[in-house]
Structures are given as C-alpha cells and as structure tokens.
Enzyme design. Sequence first.
Site, short mmCIF file in Angstrom:
data_model
loop_
_atom_site.label_atom_id
_atom_site.label_comp_id
_atom_site.label_asym_id
_atom_site.label_seq_id
_atom_site.Cartn_x
_atom_site.Cartn_y
_atom_site.Cartn_z
N SER A 11 -28.65 17.88 21.06
CA SER A 11 -30.03 17.41 20.95
C SER A 11 -30.14 16.41 19.80
O SER A 11 -29.89 16.75 18.65
CB SER A 11 -30.97 18.59 20.70
N HIS A 36 -29.29 15.12 24.93
CA HIS A 36 -30.62 15.73 25.09
C HIS A 36 -31.60 14.99 24.19
O HIS A 36 -31.39 14.85 22.99
CB HIS A 36 -30.54 17.21 24.73
N ASP A 38 -35.42 14.78 22.96
CA ASP A 38 -36.66 15.57 22.84
C ASP A 38 -37.86 14.68 22.55
O ASP A 38 -37.91 14.00 21.52
CB ASP A 38 -36.51 16.59 21.71
N MET A 40 -41.79 14.66 21.80
CA MET A 40 -42.91 15.51 21.37
C MET A 40 -44.10 14.63 21.02
O MET A 40 -43.93 13.55 20.44
CB MET A 40 -42.49 16.32 20.14
N HIS A 69 -36.28 15.65 27.67
CA HIS A 69 -37.10 16.86 27.65
C HIS A 69 -38.49 16.46 27.16
O HIS A 69 -38.70 16.22 25.98
CB HIS A 69 -36.43 17.88 26.70
N MET A 71 -42.05 17.09 26.04
CA MET A 71 -43.01 18.07 25.52
C MET A 71 -44.28 17.27 25.26
O MET A 71 -44.68 17.06 24.10
CB MET A 71 -42.45 18.73 24.25
N MET A 140 -36.40 27.79 27.69
CA MET A 140 -36.54 27.65 26.23
C MET A 140 -36.24 29.00 25.57
O MET A 140 -36.81 30.03 25.94
CB MET A 140 -37.97 27.23 25.85
N GLY A 145 -40.94 22.53 19.71
CA GLY A 145 -41.58 21.77 18.64
C GLY A 145 -40.65 21.43 17.49
O GLY A 145 -40.82 20.41 16.83
N GLY A 148 -33.64 23.94 14.78
CA GLY A 148 -33.22 24.87 13.73
C GLY A 148 -33.89 26.23 13.76
O GLY A 148 -33.85 26.97 12.78
N ASP A 178 -32.20 26.02 25.88
CA ASP A 178 -32.53 25.13 24.75
C ASP A 178 -33.16 25.92 23.62
O ASP A 178 -34.23 26.51 23.80
CB ASP A 178 -33.48 24.04 25.27
C1 DX5 Z 1 -37.07 22.26 20.45
C2 DX5 Z 1 -36.21 21.27 21.18
C3 DX5 Z 1 -34.76 21.53 21.09
C4 DX5 Z 1 -34.18 21.48 19.70
C5 DX5 Z 1 -33.05 22.45 19.64
O1 DX5 Z 1 -38.39 22.08 20.83
O2 DX5 Z 1 -36.55 21.24 22.55
O3 DX5 Z 1 -34.03 20.67 21.96
O4 DX5 Z 1 -33.72 20.22 19.31
O5 DX5 Z 1 -32.58 22.52 18.34
P1 DX5 Z 1 -31.63 23.70 17.84
O6 DX5 Z 1 -30.39 23.64 18.67
O7 DX5 Z 1 -31.40 23.36 16.40
O8 DX5 Z 1 -32.40 24.98 18.04
ZN ZN Z 2 -35.22 20.14 23.99
#
Ligand code: DX5
Ligand code: ZN
Length: 227
Positions: A11, A36, A38, A40, A69, A71, A140, A145, A148, A178
């Site tokens: 990601s 990946h 993300d 948001m 992805h 969001m 998920m 959001g 980590g 994810d």
């Molecule tokens: C969270 C994202 C994830 C995120 C995962 O909303 O959709 O893709 O980057 O990060 P880690 O692998 O650090 O949990």
């Molecule tokens: Zn994601």
Amino acid sequence: MKPREFRIAPSLLSADFARLGDEVREVIAAGADLLHFDVMDNHYVPNLTVGPLVCAAIEPFATVPIDVHLMVKPVDRIVPDFAKAGASIISFHPEASEHVDRTLSLIRDHGCKAGLVFNPATPLVHLDHVMDKVDVILIMSVNPGFGGQSFIRSALPKLAEARRRIEASGRDIWLEVDGGVKADNIGEIARAGADTFVAGSAIFNEKDRGAAIARMRTELARATMAA
Ligand code: DX5
Ligand code: ZN
C-alpha cells in the site's frame, strides 16, 4: 482444486510521497505483484490522500497492475478518471454507493476489474445479488482511514465465509485483505482463505522491502504446505 495463487500488494499510503516514483520502482523490484492505491476523501473516511492525478503520475512506473481502493463518497463520478489514470482494479465500499450494481457495471464498462470492500462491521450480504459482477472481494481488517493499525481478528471467519461464497459461485474472484497484515500473521490469514494481501507499514517501514516481501512469501509457502 487448483493451488491458490498469492499476490502481495504494497500500500503506497506508507510510502514516502516526496519520492513516490522511486518508491514505486523500488517496491516493484522488491517483488510487489500489485500496487495498492488508497484514495481517501475526508468525508467517507477521516483522512485525505491522493486522486487520479497522482495515479496517472505513477502509471508510467507501474509495471504491475494498480489496485485502486476508493474510500470516497460518492463513488461513480470518480470512476472514469481512475480508469483513465491507469487503474486495473477499482474497489469501493457498498455504503458509499447509492446503486452498488450500477457502480460495479460502471467500473467493468471502463475496462477495470470491479471490487467490493467490506468494513469490519459490514456484512457479506451485500454480495448476495451481485456475485456475477464482482471480480475482487476486499475484506478490511482495520477500520479504513489510516495505515499502521492492528489487525482485527473478526476478519478471519469473514474471509472464510467469503471464500465459501467464491467457491460456490464457481467464478475466479480474488479475495483480498487489507489492514494490519504482517509476516507474523499472513500465514493464518492465507489459511482463512485470502489470496491477495495488502501491506503498507509492514513493507514500507522496512529498509529492505525485498526482504520484507520475501519473508511474507516464505510464510505463505509454509502456511500452504502445512494445510
Ligand atoms: C487503510 C488502508 C490500507 C492501509 C494499510 O484504510 O486501506 O490500505 O494502507 O496499511 P497497514 O498495512 O499499515 O495496515
Ligand atoms: Zn487500502
């Protein structure tokens, strides 16, 4: 049953955005199967990241498919822009779309694989009438959001249920997970049924991304050998 093919999708949320092109090149050289991406919107989720402009900017470096992805709410009007920006997969949350069936068709009409994303508290019933239009199911294992966060274990039985639904459909649907995925838990997650693993912090926070991905592959091989 043919052996499952595993894919690792770093990601970019945890990448260094000041040197994104280099990060993309590096993580692909390190063995990434997908990128990946993300998205948001500070509305559907409480954070703001990047859009089609940045997707198009990394596209020339992306020799592996870009896995977007979303969001964001609303979903439909941004879909064509991501298709144009080089996305191969576009996934969205059913709560963010007024008409899930229409959004899935829209994504596929733009030549992309269509994915449906399930938050930890979102039930899989949203798959009931659209299995024939879904190419990817994304479970998920954190609330969306932020990177980590810790893996939420209720994702494991949910992955198993999603795997059963995929087998029953007879279709080649990817089962992606994810959030909080690490070398330490990836074997257990694979045994629950996942085949595509998003990992942000577990890859980008390591100096040696190649070693981080290799460790995940070793754990995946071990988990399937033991099965
Ligand atoms: C969270 C994202 C994830 C995120 C995962 O909303 O959709 O893709 O980057 O990060 P880690 O692998 O650090 O949990
Ligand atoms: Zn994601």
